[in-house]
Design a protein around this motif. Structure first.
Motif, mmCIF file in Angstrom:
data_model
loop_
_atom_site.group_PDB
_atom_site.id
_atom_site.type_symbol
_atom_site.label_atom_id
_atom_site.label_comp_id
_atom_site.label_asym_id
_atom_site.label_seq_id
_atom_site.Cartn_x
_atom_site.Cartn_y
_atom_site.Cartn_z
ATOM 1 N N UNK A 192 -4.514 -11.963 -4.176
ATOM 2 C CA UNK A 192 -3.454 -11.046 -4.573
ATOM 3 C C UNK A 192 -4.105 -9.717 -4.920
ATOM 4 N N UNK A 193 -3.933 -8.687 -4.093
ATOM 5 C CA UNK A 193 -4.667 -7.445 -4.300
ATOM 6 C C UNK A 193 -4.219 -6.662 -5.518
ATOM 7 N N UNK A 194 -2.952 -6.739 -5.862
ATOM 8 C CA UNK A 194 -2.444 -5.950 -6.984
ATOM 9 C C UNK A 194 -1.201 -6.600 -7.562
ATOM 10 N N UNK A 236 14.051 -3.350 1.010
ATOM 11 C CA UNK A 236 13.011 -4.277 1.442
ATOM 12 C C UNK A 236 12.434 -5.000 0.223
ATOM 13 N N UNK A 237 12.042 -6.273 0.426
ATOM 14 C CA UNK A 237 11.539 -7.093 -0.680
ATOM 15 C C UNK A 237 10.173 -6.600 -1.131
ATOM 16 N N UNK A 238 10.086 -6.158 -2.387
ATOM 17 C CA UNK A 238 8.817 -5.733 -2.971
ATOM 18 C C UNK A 238 8.043 -6.928 -3.529
ATOM 19 N N UNK A 239 8.760 -7.851 -4.153
ATOM 20 C CA UNK A 239 8.122 -9.018 -4.755
ATOM 21 C C UNK A 239 9.058 -9.695 -5.733
ATOM 22 N N UNK A 240 8.476 -10.416 -6.688
ATOM 23 C CA UNK A 240 9.259 -11.171 -7.668
ATOM 24 C C UNK A 240 8.690 -10.977 -9.056
ATOM 25 N N UNK A 286 0.811 -1.226 0.000
ATOM 26 C CA UNK A 286 0.000 0.000 0.000
ATOM 27 C C UNK A 286 0.842 1.272 0.000
ATOM 28 N N UNK A 287 2.165 1.127 0.103
ATOM 29 C CA UNK A 287 3.043 2.292 0.059
ATOM 30 C C UNK A 287 3.732 2.454 -1.300
ATOM 31 N N UNK A 288 3.421 1.568 -2.241
ATOM 32 C CA UNK A 288 4.054 1.619 -3.564
ATOM 33 C C UNK A 288 3.303 2.622 -4.443
ATOM 34 N N UNK A 289 4.073 3.514 -5.090
ATOM 35 C CA UNK A 289 3.481 4.484 -6.017
ATOM 36 C C UNK A 289 4.332 4.537 -7.279
ATOM 37 N N UNK A 290 3.734 4.891 -8.428
ATOM 38 C CA UNK A 290 4.512 5.013 -9.667
ATOM 39 C C UNK A 290 5.670 5.991 -9.490
#
Length: 595
Positions: free
Chosen positions: A69-71, A102-106, A33-37
């Motif tokens: 998976x929300x997004x 910090x790990x965002x994803x894969x 929820x803290x990720x922005x373009x």
């Protein structure tokens, strides 16, 4: 040849686990929820060798999804590593990406036939749940033209014919078959698995290999790991081998670049295969089924043995076993064509009282390898797909002897010693057979007329044991695919109506063989109850008879055979005689039962 003890495999897995536990702390996740373009970060992957390198990325947008998976996070990758790989490549599935350390994803999804620098990231929050063995997840609806990165699938040691069986098996899945490199064990001695490392999920290991490649996203201090960022085969709970991988080269490609890699010794087990990725545990032993293959080419005096170990997945085992034996035959013969094969199969299971053993003899004038597989195919179907009892196989042994010569014989005539016989009496049948391009030979079978048989005429048919087993002789240019597609040529018997698996397996083991002469007749009896028919004791016409395996009988005692009586109840009475030839053709005569 392949040989790797489980002790060595376990030690390798424990060494890697110790290295990981001493150098990896808890994975900190960047909140979605803290990720922005516009946010920029870095990722990790391997494009050559085993060295983990970094690349840059920028967040382009957030793509809303349905739970769980929300997004998904759309990113654009850049940097020297991306220039060398020509963008996001298959095999990079699972490559971790980080924001503020910090790990965002894969990375899990890419764009095909266009900008390979644009991809979708599966959020770390969803992937890390796999380590806690979450329940099944729903499918992901994706933006238009996006698809999971094709998982590179190595078919090591398989040539075109055997490989096609596996390609058909995995066709429904998003897999990309790559050249089969076996690799060098020395390449894996100093590999330390870490986030960004390439790894393999092995379905078959040994002299032949089936392995899919991806990237590790995160590893815990206890050796649990998560990777891929999308499903592999989407089978939920699984037990597959896990091994480190060595990337030889990342190949540019118009559709999507891909990694060419090889795999090292197994070091753990894959346990989950879900929508958001795969997860497993390093140092954990994987259950497997050993498959031993021995092929002897008598013509070239060449004997070869192959050993493989397959995962315990019933939906994959038939394809893995059949393709391995197929390749074993092709590798030994090094030709495609005619021949005679003597096949001995053994299926072992702790669920069965004794091993299931089937012997048979085959001839083909076009492709003997295909026909030598037919009993193996049916045996696997009986054990795996039957609806009567669950069977966990503990081993499969195949022993195949092939010679280029034609070992067939045609039945030319069958004459009884008497055309009249009383119920309860026996009559001998002299069968004239002509081996291929050889002088005629004679064989004798003895039939006994059941005491309850009514007076009158009945027809006795003398035929080859393969008749009814094959609807037709092997045709020219037969392939395993065409063989499998022709239902009337498959040696299959319906499983319905059987009272037990033991009965099915007994029928499979004792069923007619292609190198038998069979005398069959249907007596006229008031009642066809099996209780009304006297059981006959097996008789032999020569020393040893059926007491030695078919292959030894053919090679060591070519002039002798054994026969036995078979009460078929309402289906009739059958007597079988073993020979050293694949028997073709049939003959018949009428015999009168008198008072």
């Amino acid at each position: 040849m392949y040989s790797m003890s489980m002790k060595k495999l376990l030690i390798s897995g424990l060494l890697i686990w110790l290295i990981l536990s001493s150098g990896v702390g808890a994975t900190e996740v960047f909140p979605l929820d803290q990720v922005v373009p516009g946010m920029k970060g870095y990722g990790k992957t391997v494009v050559q060798g085993a060295k983990v390198e970094e690349f840059d990325f920028e967040v382009l947008d957030i793509i809303p999804q349905t739970p769980p998976i929300p997004s998904l996070i759309m990113i654009e990758v850049s940097g020297d590593l991306i220039e060398r790989s020509d963008g996001i490549a298959s095999g990079m599935s699972g490559s971790p990406v980080y924001l503020d350390g910090k790990l965002l994803g894969a990375i899990g999804y890419g764009y095909s036939y266009t900008n390979h620098r644009i991809g979708l990231v599966t959020p770390a929050e969803s992937m890390m749940e796999l380590i806690n063995e979450v329940s099944d997840m729903d499918e992901l609806p994706l933006p238009k033209d996006f698809e999971p990165l094709a998982t590179p699938m190595l078919l090591g040691g398989f040539q075109n014919r055997a490989a096609k069986i596996l390609e058909k098996q995995f066709a429904p899945h998003n897999l990309q078959v790559i050249p089969g490199l076996t690799g060098n064990s020395g390449s894996f001695e100093n590999i330390m698995l870490e986030p960004g490392s390439a790894f393999g999920v092995q379905l078959l290991r040994g002299d032949f290999q089936v392995v899919a490649f991806g990237t590790i996203t995160a590893i815990t201090e206890t050796g649990s790991f998560v990777g891929f960022g999308h499903p592999f085969l989407h089978k939920g709970k699984v037990n597959y081998f896990v091994a480190p991988a060595f990337v030889h080269y990342t190949m540019p490609h118009l559709e999507i670049p891909y990694k060419i890699a090889s795999v090292g010794p197994s070091v753990g087990t894959l346990l989950l295969d879900r929508s958001s990725g795969v997860a497993g545990l390093l140092g954990k032993q994987t259950p497997y089924i050993p498959i031993n293959i021995q092929v002897h080419d008598l013509t070239e005096n060449r004997l070869r043995e192959f050993k493989v170990e397959a995962v315990t997945d019933d939906s994959l085992l038939s394809a893995l076993a059949i393709s391995s034996v197929y390749q074993g035959i092709d590798s030994t013969l090094d030709r495609i064509g005619k021949g005679t094969a003597y096949v001995r199969l053994e299926f072992h299971s702790n669920d069965l009282l004794k091993p299931i053993i089937r012997e048979n003899m085959f001839y083909s004038d076009s492709d003997i390898a295909v026909w030598a597989l037919s009993d193996l195919n049916e045996g696997l179907e009986l054990l795996i797909a039957n609806d009567l009892q669950d069977v966990t196989l503990s081993g499969i042994n195949t022993k195949i002897t092939i010679e280029e010569g034609r070992k067939t014989a045609s039945i030319e005539k069958a004459i009884p010693t008497s055309f009249q016989v009383r119920a309860g009496e026996s009559v001998d049948i002299e069968v004239l057979i002509r081996p291929y391009r050889q002088p005629v030979e004679y064989r004798v079978l003895r039939i006994t007329i059941p005491e309850e048989t009514l007076p009158g005429y009945m027809t006795v048919t003398v035929r080859g044991g393969g008749m009814g087993y094959y609807a037709s002789k092997p045709t020219v240019h037969t392939t395993w695919q065409s063989f499998e597609a022709e239902d009337d040529e498959m040696p299959w018997q319906s499983l319905s109506g059987a009272e037990s698996l033991d009965k099915l397996l007994e029928d499979y083991m004792l069923r007619e063989q292609n190198n038998e002469i069979v005398a069959e007749f249907y007596p006229y009896i008031d009642s066809y109850s099996s209780n009304d028919i006297v059981e006959e004791v097996v008789e032999t016409l020569a020393q040893n008879g059926n007491s030695i395996p078919i292959s030894e009988l053919v090679l060591l005692e070519p002039e002798y055979g054994g026969y036995h009586w078979e009460d078929l109840g309402s289906e009739g009475v059958r007597v079988r005689l073993t020979t050293q030839f694949v028997i073709e053709g049939s003959a018949s005569f009428d015999i009168e039962v008198i008072k």
